[in-house]
Scaffold this motif. Structure first.
Motif, mmCIF file in Angstrom:
data_model
loop_
_atom_site.group_PDB
_atom_site.id
_atom_site.type_symbol
_atom_site.label_atom_id
_atom_site.label_comp_id
_atom_site.label_asym_id
_atom_site.label_seq_id
_atom_site.Cartn_x
_atom_site.Cartn_y
_atom_site.Cartn_z
ATOM 1 N N ARG A 48 40.402 25.415 42.048
ATOM 2 C CA ARG A 48 40.309 26.524 43.000
ATOM 3 C C ARG A 48 41.124 27.728 42.496
ATOM 4 O O ARG A 48 40.648 28.859 42.505
ATOM 5 C CB ARG A 48 40.786 26.067 44.382
ATOM 6 C CG ARG A 48 40.598 27.073 45.474
ATOM 7 C CD ARG A 48 40.938 26.569 46.885
ATOM 8 N NE ARG A 48 42.032 25.626 46.983
ATOM 9 C CZ ARG A 48 41.901 24.282 47.056
ATOM 10 N NH1 ARG A 48 40.708 23.724 47.021
ATOM 11 N NH2 ARG A 48 42.960 23.502 47.160
ATOM 12 N N ARG A 51 39.323 29.245 39.527
ATOM 13 C CA ARG A 51 38.154 30.028 39.947
ATOM 14 C C ARG A 51 38.589 31.394 40.462
ATOM 15 O O ARG A 51 37.971 32.415 40.135
ATOM 16 C CB ARG A 51 37.372 29.280 41.033
ATOM 17 C CG ARG A 51 36.437 28.228 40.502
ATOM 18 C CD ARG A 51 35.455 27.755 41.567
ATOM 19 N NE ARG A 51 36.102 27.260 42.768
ATOM 20 C CZ ARG A 51 36.506 26.006 42.958
ATOM 21 N NH1 ARG A 51 36.319 25.114 42.022
ATOM 22 N NH2 ARG A 51 37.079 25.644 44.080
ATOM 23 N N GLU A 52 39.638 31.429 41.256
ATOM 24 C CA GLU A 52 40.122 32.706 41.785
ATOM 25 C C GLU A 52 40.583 33.634 40.657
ATOM 26 O O GLU A 52 40.301 34.833 40.682
ATOM 27 C CB GLU A 52 41.259 32.473 42.781
ATOM 28 C CG GLU A 52 40.785 31.842 44.075
ATOM 29 C CD GLU A 52 41.917 31.398 44.987
ATOM 30 O OE1 GLU A 52 43.105 31.626 44.645
ATOM 31 O OE2 GLU A 52 41.613 30.817 46.043
ATOM 32 N N ASP A 56 38.841 37.204 39.720
ATOM 33 C CA ASP A 56 39.667 38.412 39.642
ATOM 34 C C ASP A 56 39.468 39.162 38.329
ATOM 35 O O ASP A 56 39.670 40.375 38.275
ATOM 36 C CB ASP A 56 41.151 38.071 39.819
ATOM 37 C CG ASP A 56 41.494 37.693 41.258
ATOM 38 O OD1 ASP A 56 40.668 37.909 42.161
ATOM 39 O OD2 ASP A 56 42.602 37.152 41.471
#
Length: 183
Positions: A48, A51-52, A56
């Motif tokens: 997670r 992925r962020e 970005d």
């Protein structure tokens, strides 16, 4: 009678041992399940975060690419005075904001991505951007008569865009949540 007494004594001794063994086995099984669940939770959390970090990078990188596809030919036609004025326009301010978001996102991803392959891909984006001012913008500003410098610049931006697309494709393949088994 002695046989019954011996049997009763054996059962009275063995029963707590068997109960203790069963309790320890059950505890071990529960702990193993808990450890496995904790590992799965940690992996999901890591994916997670990764992925962020990738998102970005992707968003401002794509925004910058789209903007540069439009601005590069314009920069080629601008005079020095035009460029000085451009810096204070809404587009100039927007370009600086996009570049800042993109650079911060790339730096964060290079520092915090846990996947080495994705970190390497982001590193390639950073390398391109380090070379970009001299390799692309230098010729655009210097050679105002050769349209080929614009074509080369647009080709470089297209190559950057391909690297951004590769980052997204690799991230999807590596960071997609695995299917959870049915209970």
């Amino acid at each position: 009678m002695a046989d019954t007494t011996t049997w009763a004594i054996a059962v009275s001794i063995a029963s707590p041992i068997i109960s203790a063994g069963a309790a320890l086995t059950a505890t071990r099984m529960t702990n193993a399940r808990h450890d496995n669940r904790a590992t799965l939770d940690a992996d999901a959390s890591r994916r997670r975060v990764d992925r962020e970090l990738v998102v970005d990078v992707l968003l401002p990188a794509r925004e910058w690419t789209q903007l540069m596809e439009v601005l590069l030919p314009v920069f080629w036609k601008m005079t020095h005075d035009d460029l000085v004025e451009f810096v204070d326009t809404d587009t100039g301010v927007r370009q600086r904001e996009i570049i800042e978001r993109r650079n911060v996102a790339i730096t964060r991803a290079r520092l915090f991505l846990s996947d080495p392959h994705l970190r390497e891909t982001v590193g390639k984006l950073a390398s391109f951007l380090n070379d970009y001012p001299d390799a692309v913008m230098g010729p655009i500003y210097k050679d105002k008569h050769d349209l080929e410098v614009v074509a080369n610049g647009l080709a470089a931006i297209a190559a950057f865009k391909d690297r951004v697309d590769t980052l997204e494709t690799d991230a999807i393949a590596m960071l997609t949540e695995p299917a959870t088994p049915s209970r």
